[in-house]
Design a protein around this motif. Sequence first.
Motif, PDB file in Angstrom:
ATOM      1  N   THR A  16     -17.149  21.543 -52.604  1.00 44.11           N
ATOM      2  CA  THR A  16     -17.932  20.568 -51.835  1.00 44.11           C
ATOM      3  C   THR A  16     -19.420  20.718 -52.112  1.00 44.11           C
ATOM      4  N   PHE A  57     -21.746  17.790 -53.882  1.00 45.70           N
ATOM      5  CA  PHE A  57     -22.921  17.238 -53.205  1.00 45.70           C
ATOM      6  C   PHE A  57     -24.166  17.376 -54.089  1.00 45.70           C
ATOM      7  N   VAL A  87     -18.906  14.535 -50.219  1.00 46.62           N
ATOM      8  CA  VAL A  87     -18.241  15.524 -49.362  1.00 46.62           C
ATOM      9  C   VAL A  87     -16.865  15.011 -48.929  1.00 46.62           C
ATOM     10  N   THR A 109     -15.260  12.045 -44.263  1.00 47.68           N
ATOM     11  CA  THR A 109     -15.633  13.447 -44.121  1.00 47.68           C
ATOM     12  C   THR A 109     -15.124  14.023 -42.799  1.00 47.68           C
TER      13      THR A 109
END
Length: 444
Positions: A318, A322, A369, A427
């Motif tokens: 993750t 990002f 994410v 998310t």
Amino acid sequence: MTKTQITYNRIWQVAYPIILGSIAQNILNFTDTVFLGRLGEIALGAGAIGGLFYLAVIMLGLGFGTGAQIIIARRLGEGRFSDIGEIVIHSIIFLVFLALLIFLLLHYWSVDLLKYAINSNAVYTDSIAFLKIRAFGIFFAFINIAFRSFYVGIARTKVITYTTIVLAAVNIILDYGLIFGNLGMPQMGIRGAALASVIAEISAVIFFVLYTVTTIDYKKYDLFCFGRFRLAKLIKIFNVSIPMMIQQFVSLSVWFLFFLFVEKIGEMALAVSNIIRSVYVMAMIPVWGFAATTNTLVSYLIGMKRHNDVFSLIYRITFMSFCGVLIIVSLGLFFPRMIFEIYTDQKELIDLGAPVLYIVSIGALFLSVGFVLLNSVSGTGKTNISLLIEMVVLTVYVSYVYFMIFVFKTDVLGAWTSEIVYGSLLTLVSWGYLKSNHWLKSTI
């Protein structure tokens, strides 16, 4: 892969060839949009509608391939190598059959399906001209998906980079020749863009086959044993793959629906949205690479009975996803007009579209994410849960877009705020399920 901790470096080794391959793959979208942009807003709009319709149905094959990939990675973790070849062969057989059905849909039935969905007759005519040729590529696209599932599943992903570079190079050259009549080729306009993509997909299949025969110990995996078809084996793959097929298809179908809604705002809004789509897809390249890596490594860890390492892996992927997206969207945040000028020289399109890049950039960060977390859920084998999550989030997404366009009469900028809604909800819901630990007893 060893039984040591899966580090950032190991994640990157699996992910970066997929990311580079996605860059090459999306050069197809980029070059088609750039070249068609020179033909005018009608061609741009038709390219968006026709391209998204094609992508929506191809997601059925990609969903099946993702399910197969998850099972392949699980068998790799379990050390059951000979089972991997059976999964690949059964995948190819089914995907070729599915391709035949989709070809009929694209080449013949799309005429009636799109007739009542598109207001502009000019956009409709060009969209159909595009799809009637593009349909022939579906057979080769699905075979490419089967090979991709095998290589991502066994975490040998470099070939994806090589293959998609071949695909992109062929497409760029043929786009330049066939759209405008350069290099001694016929001038075909939007039909040339479709034909270029078909030939590029054929080239990719040839490369995959040659690479596999010359570099892979295919006897270890029992590849190319087509005489071992078993319905029970196909049903087992279906159990994991069908939710992924529905999820992928519905996801792209909803985006196709989004463009149909935007078309109701006007041809200018649709042309702007096609450019935004091209930029947005480029921004999402790291996400797709890390998402595919998440599917493979989560399933691999569970196959090795290393459930306690799963969250550590998810945190790492993750973070990398990002950061990768943040680097890309920074260009859109600081130089929006310059990016739009790559696609078009029409000032009105640039003025209307440049502010949308700010919204899309924020949406991409949320999705960097959310998409990794959603693929973490499917990587556990709980593909039915990932489908449920996607359906709930997409229902909210479609409702939001509908009310923004038809009730509040928003412009194209307001319509694209839906990406922030989608990414943030994906998310929250995915993370909530993962923390519940209901996936711990998953078997496939």
